[in-house]
Write a protein that holds these residues in place. Sequence first.
Motif, PDB file in Angstrom:
ATOM      1  N   GLU A   1      -5.581  11.305 -14.232  1.00 26.00           N
ATOM      2  CA  GLU A   1      -4.144  11.104 -14.034  1.00 26.00           C
ATOM      3  C   GLU A   1      -3.836  10.927 -12.542  1.00 26.00           C
ATOM      4  OE1 GLU A   1      -1.702  14.042 -15.991  1.00 26.00           O
ATOM      5  OE2 GLU A   1      -0.403  14.158 -14.226  1.00 26.00           O
TER       6      GLU A   1
ATOM      7  N   LEU B   1      -4.921   7.558 -11.436  1.00 24.01           N
ATOM      8  CA  LEU B   1      -3.965   6.525 -11.835  1.00 24.01           C
ATOM      9  C   LEU B   1      -2.763   6.512 -10.893  1.00 24.01           C
ATOM     10  CD1 LEU B   1      -3.004   4.474 -14.112  1.00 24.01           C
ATOM     11  CD2 LEU B   1      -1.343   6.282 -14.494  1.00 24.01           C
TER      12      LEU B   1
ATOM     13  N   LYS C   1      -2.659   7.422  -7.872  1.00 26.87           N
ATOM     14  CA  LYS C   1      -3.055   6.815  -6.601  1.00 26.87           C
ATOM     15  C   LYS C   1      -3.142   5.300  -6.743  1.00 26.87           C
ATOM     16  CE  LYS C   1      -5.145   8.416  -3.218  1.00 26.87           C
ATOM     17  NZ  LYS C   1      -6.217   8.688  -2.270  1.00 26.87           N
ATOM     18  N   ALA C   2      -3.685   4.851  -7.870  1.00 25.34           N
ATOM     19  CA  ALA C   2      -3.837   3.410  -8.077  1.00 25.34           C
ATOM     20  C   ALA C   2      -2.476   2.724  -8.063  1.00 25.34           C
ATOM     21  CB  ALA C   2      -4.555   3.135  -9.390  1.00 25.34           C
ATOM     22  N   VAL C   3      -1.468   3.348  -8.648  1.00 30.00           N
ATOM     23  CA  VAL C   3      -0.154   2.699  -8.663  1.00 30.00           C
ATOM     24  C   VAL C   3       0.638   2.986  -7.384  1.00 30.00           C
ATOM     25  CG1 VAL C   3      -0.027   2.674 -11.179  1.00 30.00           C
ATOM     26  CG2 VAL C   3       1.067   4.532  -9.914  1.00 30.00           C
ATOM     27  N   GLY C   4      -0.018   3.623  -6.412  1.00 25.47           N
ATOM     28  CA  GLY C   4       0.608   3.669  -5.100  1.00 25.47           C
ATOM     29  C   GLY C   4       1.118   5.008  -4.627  1.00 25.47           C
ATOM     30  N   ALA C   5       0.700   6.108  -5.272  1.00 21.70           N
ATOM     31  CA  ALA C   5       1.132   7.415  -4.789  1.00 21.70           C
ATOM     32  C   ALA C   5       0.265   7.830  -3.613  1.00 21.70           C
ATOM     33  CB  ALA C   5       1.033   8.455  -5.895  1.00 21.70           C
ATOM     34  N   GLU C   6       0.908   8.306  -2.547  1.00 24.69           N
ATOM     35  CA  GLU C   6       0.134   8.769  -1.402  1.00 24.69           C
ATOM     36  C   GLU C   6      -0.425  10.147  -1.683  1.00 24.69           C
ATOM     37  OE1 GLU C   6       2.433   8.424   2.209  1.00 24.69           O
ATOM     38  OE2 GLU C   6       3.033   6.426   1.559  1.00 24.69           O
TER      39      GLU C   6
ATOM     40  N   THR D   1      -3.113   2.382   0.106  1.00 30.98           N
ATOM     41  CA  THR D   1      -2.182   2.871  -0.910  1.00 30.98           C
ATOM     42  C   THR D   1      -0.872   2.095  -0.835  1.00 30.98           C
ATOM     43  OG1 THR D   1      -3.145   5.073  -0.785  1.00 30.98           O
ATOM     44  CG2 THR D   1      -0.964   4.912  -1.744  1.00 30.98           C
TER      45      THR D   1
ATOM     46  N   ARG E   1      -1.307  -1.396  -2.296  1.00 23.87           N
ATOM     47  CA  ARG E   1      -1.342  -1.328  -3.764  1.00 23.87           C
ATOM     48  C   ARG E   1       0.055  -1.161  -4.331  1.00 23.87           C
ATOM     49  NH1 ARG E   1      -5.828   2.263  -3.108  1.00 23.87           N
ATOM     50  NH2 ARG E   1      -4.505   4.071  -3.493  1.00 23.87           N
ATOM     51  N   ARG E   2       0.791  -0.252  -3.693  1.00 21.78           N
ATOM     52  CA  ARG E   2       2.121   0.091  -4.201  1.00 21.78           C
ATOM     53  C   ARG E   2       3.042  -1.123  -4.181  1.00 21.78           C
ATOM     54  NH1 ARG E   2       3.465   5.082  -1.146  1.00 21.78           N
ATOM     55  NH2 ARG E   2       4.250   3.722   0.479  1.00 21.78           N
TER      56      ARG E   2
ATOM     57  N   PHE F   1      -1.867  -2.862 -11.782  1.00 19.77           N
ATOM     58  CA  PHE F   1      -3.155  -2.732 -12.465  1.00 19.77           C
ATOM     59  C   PHE F   1      -2.984  -2.579 -13.973  1.00 19.77           C
ATOM     60  CE2 PHE F   1      -4.070  -1.221  -8.196  1.00 19.77           C
ATOM     61  CZ  PHE F   1      -5.274  -1.855  -7.922  1.00 19.77           C
TER      62      PHE F   1
ATOM     63  N   LEU G   1       0.034   8.053 -19.041  1.00 23.35           N
ATOM     64  CA  LEU G   1       0.091   9.505 -19.020  1.00 23.35           C
ATOM     65  C   LEU G   1       0.619   9.961 -20.379  1.00 23.35           C
ATOM     66  CD1 LEU G   1       1.337  10.230 -15.400  1.00 23.35           C
ATOM     67  CD2 LEU G   1      -0.950   9.793 -16.261  1.00 23.35           C
TER      68      LEU G   1
ATOM     69  N   LEU H   1       6.879   5.059 -13.465  1.00 26.39           N
ATOM     70  CA  LEU H   1       6.053   5.790 -12.500  1.00 26.39           C
ATOM     71  C   LEU H   1       5.823   5.066 -11.164  1.00 26.39           C
ATOM     72  CD1 LEU H   1       4.541   8.553 -12.385  1.00 26.39           C
ATOM     73  CD2 LEU H   1       2.500   7.308 -13.098  1.00 26.39           C
ATOM     74  N   PRO H   2       5.388   3.786 -11.183  1.00 26.28           N
ATOM     75  CA  PRO H   2       5.146   3.129  -9.891  1.00 26.28           C
ATOM     76  C   PRO H   2       6.423   3.001  -9.062  1.00 26.28           C
ATOM     77  CG  PRO H   2       4.159   1.877 -11.684  1.00 26.28           C
ATOM     78  CD  PRO H   2       5.034   2.917 -12.313  1.00 26.28           C
TER      79      PRO H   2
ATOM     80  N   HIS I   1       8.788   5.147  -8.941  1.00 24.95           N
ATOM     81  CA  HIS I   1       8.991   6.464  -8.342  1.00 24.95           C
ATOM     82  C   HIS I   1       8.281   6.542  -6.992  1.00 24.95           C
ATOM     83  CE1 HIS I   1       9.212  10.827  -8.050  1.00 24.95           C
ATOM     84  NE2 HIS I   1       7.909  10.857  -7.914  1.00 24.95           N
ATOM     85  N   TYR I   2       7.012   6.082  -6.984  1.00 20.86           N
ATOM     86  CA  TYR I   2       6.249   6.166  -5.743  1.00 20.86           C
ATOM     87  C   TYR I   2       6.692   5.110  -4.731  1.00 20.86           C
ATOM     88  CZ  TYR I   2       3.414   9.437  -8.293  1.00 20.86           C
ATOM     89  OH  TYR I   2       3.005  10.519  -9.006  1.00 20.86           O
TER      90      TYR I   2
ATOM     91  N   ARG J   1       4.100  -1.666 -16.973  1.00 24.34           N
ATOM     92  CA  ARG J   1       3.990  -0.808 -15.791  1.00 24.34           C
ATOM     93  C   ARG J   1       3.457  -1.597 -14.596  1.00 24.34           C
ATOM     94  NH1 ARG J   1      -0.008   4.099 -16.427  1.00 24.34           N
ATOM     95  NH2 ARG J   1      -1.492   2.380 -16.368  1.00 24.34           N
TER      96      ARG J   1
END
Lengths: 368, 240
Positions: free
Chosen positions: A271, A274, A276-281, B80, B83-84, B89, B97, B108-109, B111-112, B156
Amino acid sequence: MLTVLGIVVGIFALTVLGGLSARLNQQVKGARDWFTSAITVVPSGGSLFGGEGKYFELSKAKEIEAVPGVKSAAAGIGVMVGDSGGFSFGAPDLIIGTDMSRSGDLLKKLAVGQGRIIQPGERGKVVLGSNLAEKLNAKAGGKVDLKGVPFEVIGIYRPTLSAPDQFAFVSYEDAINLFRKANPFFQARNIAGVIYVLPDPGVNAETLSSRIAAAVGSVRVISPAEAEKQISQFSLIFNAILLGIALIALIVGGLSIINTMVMSVSERTREIGLKKAVGAETRTILGEYLLESAMIGLLGGLVGTGAGIVIIAILNQVTVAKQVTVFTVRPLVIIGPIIFATILGALAGILPALRAARLNPVESLKED
Amino acid sequence: MSLIETKDLSKIYGAGESEVRAVDGLSLEIDKGEFLAITGPSGSGKSTLLNLLGCLDIPTSGNVYIDGADTSRLSSAELTRVRREKVGFVFQEFNLLPVMTALENVKLPLHYLGVASKEREVRASESLAKVGLERRARNRATELSGGEKQRVAIARALVTNPALVLAEEPTGELDTTNTCRIIEIMRVLNGELGQTFAIVTHDPMVAKYAMRVISLRDGKVDTDEKQDAAVPACDDNKTI
């Protein structure tokens, strides 16, 4: 959910053991506070806590009072409330009969919560220590049975968190009668098991103790310092037990929290990958898991402590019938485990989160 | 200008005897709006290449340029950010999740990315609608079928409106009907939104409907062919 349960179990153990530990501690401290507040005179060969079946003549009190520097000498006789031979931590439940005309000064140390104290010459009346009153479910003005004899409760002392909380104070004469009832073969007449001596203001209790010992024959004088020493020896083993219990509680509770948090966060490596992959630092992720771990810890702490308190209350209810209180709930017993669970939960959660967040997302996504 | 360009890109694992050159001096260009399938036998470096393109991994040597910016020497925090902002992906195992609803997974993406809560809701709903799953928005990920899960994953990937969508075996766990549907959705969205899709796949069906097929062998480009593929016509009655 299982995570919270794991923490609940640990904190539950911590709370219950903490309650037990607090109770033992209180008992030992209670005994110390009471016995070091006066000079205790016992028959020679006797000890601070009595129980050797040694008694001396009541007239010893008069001899002691004659020693210069003695303010008052109150003779007393103790009878166990429960069956003799019972084992109790710290101070036992005792019926104390004292000479009311002389023990006034000593009893002044105790504050009356309800009602009043016994006046000289009164019979069939009792003033109860707070714990004993609670156990016997007694109120001022009510009646209690002590060893089968009805007494009128005329007063209840405020809690002192020391030995007298377990005592029932009656007149000397009433106590002697109870004593005879309990020991039918003992031809007791004008005897005392203990004499409590208060020094005059400004008189050193230690020097007075030696003076009494020199002046009065066949007695053992236990000065406050000696009482302290005796209790310290006696409580050494308790302290060791307490420390042991506290350690076990901390280890059981701590390991349970660490284990469940580490497991639950490690399971979520994927989790984290994932996210991190979608861009969480990394620090965003750490913040998320820190908060979550702390909340789980807090929740587990609250539920575990709550369950512990409920169980303590139930166990105390059960044991009250046997006139023993095994657990004490203190603020530390409640707040301690909650804080412990929250902080430890947060720490135990953050470490695997840190590990997972530092991994290359490709690596963490491969983990199951 | 090409969206992605790699120059002499290499990724080497291990050293000495056990050295594996997963990607070996590979140079290629991908234009904006392409629909690309990357195929090749196991161990040919497809996945490694995809990870390098998606800034999930850093090359041993060589460069990756996205929108003209070199990403091969960036720190992990900078990767990061790339990617964001630029990459979406889609994974073989969906990687939703499980405790979250379809909508929450899509959000989710965002949010970040720091998108405000209300806008997240709107954009995620739109994205779910694009893959035809608006009715399932409130269902938990665990309640969805495999095909539905992958459509949520595509939603997503698209929700941040990335320049590049990378998919690794997106149909690997799906039956033929769902495979067809997923390809169809990706092709249609590629046509409508102009996003670049690069799909690593073993599946001949995916390769058949791609506009360009790059075949790798031993970390190098073996063949690189453009084709005029139609959008597949799936039997909608049979889907999901």
